[in-house]
Design an enzyme around this catalytic site. Sequence first.
Site, PDB file in Angstrom:
ATOM      1  N   GLN A  86      28.446  68.738  73.224  1.00 58.07           N
ATOM      2  CA  GLN A  86      27.224  68.930  73.772  1.00 58.07           C
ATOM      3  C   GLN A  86      26.232  69.378  72.606  1.00 58.07           C
ATOM      4  OE1 GLN A  86      27.289  72.623  76.104  1.00 58.07           O
ATOM      5  NE2 GLN A  86      25.019  72.436  76.864  1.00 58.07           N
ATOM      6  N   ASP A 116      17.810  59.322  79.594  1.00 59.52           N
ATOM      7  CA  ASP A 116      18.193  59.806  78.516  1.00 59.52           C
ATOM      8  C   ASP A 116      17.639  58.632  77.475  1.00 59.52           C
ATOM      9  OD1 ASP A 116      19.721  59.668  75.768  1.00 59.52           O
ATOM     10  OD2 ASP A 116      21.066  60.877  76.973  1.00 59.52           O
ATOM     11  N   HIS A 161      23.767  69.575  81.781  1.00 68.82           N
ATOM     12  CA  HIS A 161      23.177  68.123  82.450  1.00 68.82           C
ATOM     13  C   HIS A 161      24.493  67.335  82.569  1.00 68.82           C
ATOM     14  CE1 HIS A 161      23.155  68.360  78.002  1.00 68.82           C
ATOM     15  NE2 HIS A 161      23.707  67.086  78.126  1.00 68.82           N
ATOM     16  N   PHE A 162      24.182  66.320  83.537  1.00 64.29           N
ATOM     17  CA  PHE A 162      25.335  65.308  83.641  1.00 64.29           C
ATOM     18  C   PHE A 162      24.651  64.052  83.267  1.00 64.29           C
ATOM     19  CE2 PHE A 162      28.466  67.472  86.227  1.00 64.29           C
ATOM     20  CZ  PHE A 162      27.850  68.768  86.670  1.00 64.29           C
ATOM     21  N   HIS A 163      25.490  63.416  82.387  1.00 60.08           N
ATOM     22  CA  HIS A 163      25.263  62.020  82.130  1.00 60.08           C
ATOM     23  C   HIS A 163      25.596  61.023  83.109  1.00 60.08           C
ATOM     24  CE1 HIS A 163      24.595  62.856  77.744  1.00 60.08           C
ATOM     25  NE2 HIS A 163      25.230  63.956  78.004  1.00 60.08           N
TER      26      HIS A 163
HETATM   27  P1  AMP Z   1      24.786  66.309  75.192  1.00 61.69           P
HETATM   28  O1  AMP Z   1      25.553  65.953  74.026  1.00 61.69           O
HETATM   29  O2  AMP Z   1      25.681  66.172  76.621  1.00 61.69           O
HETATM   30  O3  AMP Z   1      23.981  67.638  75.349  1.00 61.69           O
HETATM   31  O4  AMP Z   1      23.475  65.266  75.481  1.00 61.69           O
HETATM   32  C1  AMP Z   1      22.144  65.355  75.334  1.00 61.69           C
HETATM   33  C2  AMP Z   1      21.730  64.062  75.537  1.00 61.69           C
HETATM   34  O5  AMP Z   1      20.150  64.423  75.651  1.00 61.69           O
HETATM   35  C3  AMP Z   1      22.068  62.990  74.830  1.00 61.69           C
HETATM   36  O6  AMP Z   1      22.200  61.839  75.167  1.00 61.69           O
HETATM   37  C4  AMP Z   1      20.359  62.699  74.110  1.00 61.69           C
HETATM   38  O7  AMP Z   1      20.312  61.019  73.808  1.00 61.69           O
HETATM   39  C5  AMP Z   1      19.597  63.243  75.286  1.00 61.69           C
HETATM   40  N1  AMP Z   1      18.181  63.522  74.861  1.00 61.69           N
HETATM   41  C6  AMP Z   1      18.160  64.339  73.713  1.00 61.69           C
HETATM   42  N2  AMP Z   1      16.723  64.567  73.674  1.00 61.69           N
HETATM   43  C7  AMP Z   1      16.041  64.038  74.816  1.00 61.69           C
HETATM   44  C8  AMP Z   1      14.774  64.114  75.588  1.00 61.69           C
HETATM   45  N3  AMP Z   1      13.752  64.585  74.774  1.00 61.69           N
HETATM   46  N4  AMP Z   1      14.714  63.333  76.604  1.00 61.69           N
HETATM   47  C9  AMP Z   1      15.708  62.695  77.236  1.00 61.69           C
HETATM   48  N5  AMP Z   1      16.829  62.702  76.554  1.00 61.69           N
HETATM   49  C10 AMP Z   1      17.342  63.405  75.259  1.00 61.69           C
END
Ligand code: AMP
Length: 141
Positions: A98, A35, A104-106
């Site tokens: 989101q 991330d 995706h999973f964190h």
């Molecule tokens: P979500 O709120 O679960 O959709 O989280 C999206 C995640 O993607 C966030 O933690 C961002 O920091 C991360 N993110 C956004 N753009 C990118 C990217 N280009 N590469 C890697 N992570 C990203």
Amino acid sequence: MSPAYDSNNIFAKILKGEIPSYRVYEDDKTVAFMDVMPQAPGHTLVLPKQPSRNLLDADPATLSHVIGVVQKIANAAKEAFDADGIYIAQFNEPAAGQTVFHLHFHVIPRHEGAALKPHSGKMEDSAVLAANAQKLIEALS
Ligand code: AMP
């Protein structure tokens, strides 16, 4: 009813190789990369290659494969970052937090007493992301 999957989302572009990522794992169905706005060092995202907006519209067979990869990355992250625990998060739709609409999973290493940084907060230095990706790749090998 949720909106349809948008194939121009940023993770779809990463999967197509149109945008770079700090990739740490790949198999025929799954990819994991760092991330870029980590909530803690080693914050990794695990996603299926198969398009789905989030968990709500995902194919159950895909989900069952992806969760095994989440476990693999979580164990590697615990070792690589000497973590006390691992936080797994997954958000469905904007009301739940989101922001990128490809499932995706964190996977987030946690240390006793260390607060998480904000979600989608500050962009990490590329050298730090590359070094953390390398630690994870080594723990996975
Ligand atoms: P979500 O709120 O679960 O959709 O989280 C999206 C995640 O993607 C966030 O933690 C961002 O920091 C991360 N993110 C956004 N753009 C990118 C990217 N280009 N590469 C890697 N992570 C990203």
